[in-house]
Design a protein around this motif. Structure first.
Motif, short mmCIF file in Angstrom:
data_model
loop_
_atom_site.label_atom_id
_atom_site.label_comp_id
_atom_site.label_asym_id
_atom_site.label_seq_id
_atom_site.Cartn_x
_atom_site.Cartn_y
_atom_site.Cartn_z
N THR A 266 0.81 -1.22 0.00
CA THR A 266 0.00 0.00 0.00
C THR A 266 0.84 1.27 0.00
O THR A 266 0.29 2.37 0.07
CB THR A 266 -0.93 0.01 1.23
OG1 THR A 266 -0.14 -0.09 2.42
CG2 THR A 266 -1.91 -1.15 1.18
N THR A 267 2.17 1.13 -0.08
CA THR A 267 3.02 2.31 -0.12
C THR A 267 2.72 3.16 -1.35
O THR A 267 2.66 2.65 -2.47
CB THR A 267 4.51 1.90 -0.13
OG1 THR A 267 4.82 1.25 1.10
CG2 THR A 267 5.41 3.11 -0.31
N GLY A 268 2.52 4.45 -1.14
CA GLY A 268 2.21 5.35 -2.23
C GLY A 268 0.73 5.42 -2.55
O GLY A 268 0.30 6.36 -3.24
N LEU A 269 -0.03 4.45 -2.06
CA LEU A 269 -1.47 4.44 -2.30
C LEU A 269 -2.24 4.80 -1.03
O LEU A 269 -3.13 5.64 -1.04
CB LEU A 269 -1.91 3.06 -2.81
CG LEU A 269 -3.40 2.89 -3.12
CD1 LEU A 269 -3.80 3.81 -4.27
CD2 LEU A 269 -3.70 1.43 -3.47
N VAL A 270 -1.88 4.14 0.07
CA VAL A 270 -2.50 4.40 1.37
C VAL A 270 -1.49 5.02 2.33
O VAL A 270 -1.84 5.88 3.13
CB VAL A 270 -3.07 3.09 1.96
CG1 VAL A 270 -3.67 3.34 3.34
CG2 VAL A 270 -4.10 2.48 1.02
N VAL A 271 -0.25 4.60 2.23
CA VAL A 271 0.79 4.99 3.18
C VAL A 271 1.84 5.84 2.50
O VAL A 271 2.28 5.54 1.38
CB VAL A 271 1.47 3.73 3.78
CG1 VAL A 271 2.56 4.14 4.77
CG2 VAL A 271 0.44 2.85 4.46
N LEU A 272 2.24 6.92 3.16
CA LEU A 272 3.42 7.68 2.78
C LEU A 272 4.50 7.40 3.83
O LEU A 272 4.46 7.94 4.93
CB LEU A 272 3.12 9.18 2.72
CG LEU A 272 2.28 9.66 1.54
CD1 LEU A 272 2.04 11.16 1.65
CD2 LEU A 272 2.97 9.33 0.22
N PRO A 273 5.46 6.54 3.50
CA PRO A 273 6.43 6.10 4.51
C PRO A 273 7.29 7.25 5.02
O PRO A 273 7.52 8.25 4.33
CB PRO A 273 7.28 5.07 3.75
CG PRO A 273 6.46 4.68 2.57
CD PRO A 273 5.65 5.88 2.22
N GLY A 274 7.77 7.07 6.24
CA GLY A 274 8.58 8.11 6.87
C GLY A 274 9.86 8.41 6.13
O GLY A 274 10.27 9.57 6.03
N ALA A 275 10.52 7.38 5.60
CA ALA A 275 11.76 7.61 4.88
C ALA A 275 11.53 8.47 3.63
O ALA A 275 12.34 9.34 3.30
CB ALA A 275 12.41 6.28 4.49
N PHE A 276 10.44 8.20 2.94
CA PHE A 276 10.10 8.96 1.74
C PHE A 276 9.83 10.42 2.09
O PHE A 276 10.37 11.34 1.46
CB PHE A 276 8.88 8.32 1.07
CG PHE A 276 8.39 9.05 -0.15
CD1 PHE A 276 9.00 8.87 -1.38
CD2 PHE A 276 7.31 9.92 -0.07
CE1 PHE A 276 8.56 9.53 -2.51
CE2 PHE A 276 6.85 10.59 -1.18
CZ PHE A 276 7.48 10.39 -2.41
N VAL A 277 8.97 10.64 3.08
CA VAL A 277 8.64 12.00 3.49
C VAL A 277 9.87 12.73 4.02
O VAL A 277 10.10 13.90 3.71
CB VAL A 277 7.52 11.98 4.55
CG1 VAL A 277 7.24 13.39 5.06
CG2 VAL A 277 6.25 11.37 3.97
N GLY A 278 10.67 12.02 4.82
CA GLY A 278 11.87 12.64 5.38
C GLY A 278 12.86 13.05 4.30
O GLY A 278 13.48 14.12 4.40
N ALA A 279 13.01 12.20 3.28
CA ALA A 279 13.93 12.54 2.19
C ALA A 279 13.46 13.78 1.44
O ALA A 279 14.26 14.65 1.06
CB ALA A 279 14.07 11.36 1.24
N ILE A 280 12.15 13.88 1.22
CA ILE A 280 11.62 15.06 0.53
C ILE A 280 11.81 16.32 1.38
O ILE A 280 12.23 17.37 0.89
CB ILE A 280 10.13 14.86 0.18
CG1 ILE A 280 9.99 13.79 -0.90
CG2 ILE A 280 9.50 16.17 -0.28
CD1 ILE A 280 8.57 13.49 -1.29
N PHE A 281 11.51 16.21 2.67
CA PHE A 281 11.73 17.35 3.56
C PHE A 281 13.20 17.73 3.63
O PHE A 281 13.54 18.90 3.85
CB PHE A 281 11.23 17.02 4.97
CG PHE A 281 9.73 17.06 5.12
CD1 PHE A 281 8.93 17.56 4.09
CD2 PHE A 281 9.12 16.61 6.26
CE1 PHE A 281 7.56 17.60 4.20
CE2 PHE A 281 7.74 16.65 6.40
CZ PHE A 281 6.96 17.14 5.36
N GLY A 282 14.07 16.76 3.41
CA GLY A 282 15.50 17.03 3.43
C GLY A 282 16.02 17.64 2.14
O GLY A 282 17.22 17.91 2.04
N GLY A 283 15.16 17.78 1.15
CA GLY A 283 15.58 18.44 -0.08
C GLY A 283 15.75 17.51 -1.27
O GLY A 283 16.08 17.98 -2.36
#
Length: 303
Positions: free
Chosen positions: A189-206
């Motif tokens: 369900t990643t990308g469909l239901v769940v936005l994983p922490g590593a993904f979000v953290g990487a985006i917030f990190g630039g």
């Protein structure tokens, strides 16, 4: 003063959500309703301490290695407490979990899928260790509960002459599968239901979304690999059980040498519980003739 004002909305939100959580559990009569409160307080303090430590650790490979060792040690102790094994099995737990963590990390960094630097080793290592801890605890607890609920089947196979590891093999396989279900579902369900922490953290990190997605895929595969290896090894290492667990599923770890000798029909005894310690194979069959034959017909026999 500015940082206090900036943190005020966060503190208010956390307090209100904790109040809702505790009130809901109290209203429903759930056991230990204050457990989430203490967990959040402990986690917050640990994150504060970690944030302070990481500022001096993140660029030093030796300090990163020390931090990962501490994380791993805490994970092993947590699993041990959760599945309630004997202290003598801490080493077994540590070996199973270390194999699960080391294999995927070794592949990823050796191939170059992720840059081998202290920053990424700490980030990926911490994520994999944490998820390995959860899967190991789930596997152990599921195994104990499966044993407690289906102990008649195990006794039947023991009475028929199966070794403890053979009598519990099917339950161990089911427990390992049950432990992996949450991780498999999260991956699906990643990308469909769940936005994983590593993904979000990487985006917030630039990082770009594509780069963050690449990192997240590696993380998910590492979690599944580490969990699979850990669950299988744990069930293989702690699966030779000849004593019935507690009714709540508290895990009874691998039998000692004397227990294993008592549980081996070739050594001249039955199940160690239910059929009587020291009873021979024939005595074990005589004590449960109907259950043994019925159980054998139902479950199909150990492989």
């Amino acid at each position: 003063m500015d940082w206090i004002l900036a943190a005020a909305p966060t503190v208010i939100a956390v307090v209100l959500l904790l109040a809702v959580t505790v009130a809901t559990l109290v209203w429903a009569g759930i056991a230990e309703p204050l457990a989430p409160l203490w967990a959040v307080l402990r986690g917050a303090l640990q994150l504060v301490a970690l944030s302070l430590v990481l500022s001096g650790v993140i660029g030093n490979p030796y300090l990163v290695a020390a931090a990962l060792v501490i994380m791993f040690g805490a994970a092993v102790v947590t699993v041990h407490r959760r599945i309630r094994t004997a202290r003598s099995h801490l080493i077994t737990l540590a070996l199973c979990m270390s194999a699960g963590v080391a294999v995927p990390l070794g592949f990823v960094f050796a191939i170059g899928a992720i840059e081998f630097s202290p920053r990424y080793v700490l980030a990926l290592g911490g994520i994999v260790i944490g998820n390995t801890m959860s899967i190991a605890a789930l596997a152990g607890r599921a195994f104990g509960q499966n044993l407690a609920g289906r102990w008649d089947e195990v006794e039947g196979w023991l009475a028929l002459g199966a070794r403890p590891i053979e009598a519990t093999r099917q339950l161990a396989r089911q427990s390992a599968h049950q432990a992996l279900i949450p991780s498999i579902d999260q991956t699906k369900t990643t990308g469909l239901v769940v936005l994983p922490g590593a993904f979000v953290g990487a985006i917030f990190g630039g990082a770009s979304p594509l780069e963050a997605g690449r990192f997240q895929v590696v993380v998910l595969v590492c979690i599944l690999a580490a969990g699979s290896i850990t669950a299988v090894l744990l069930m293989r290492s702690l699966g030779a059980v000849a004593r019935k667990p507690e009714p709540d599923g508290s895990f009874v770890a691998r039998t000692s040498r004397s227990d294993a000798a008592a549980a081996d029909p070739r050594a001249g005894f039955g199940t160690g519980q239910g059929t009587g310690r020291g009873a021979g194979r024939d005595a074990g069959r005589d004590s449960r003739p109907d259950d043994s034959r019925d159980t054998g017909a139902d479950v199909g026999g150990p492989a």
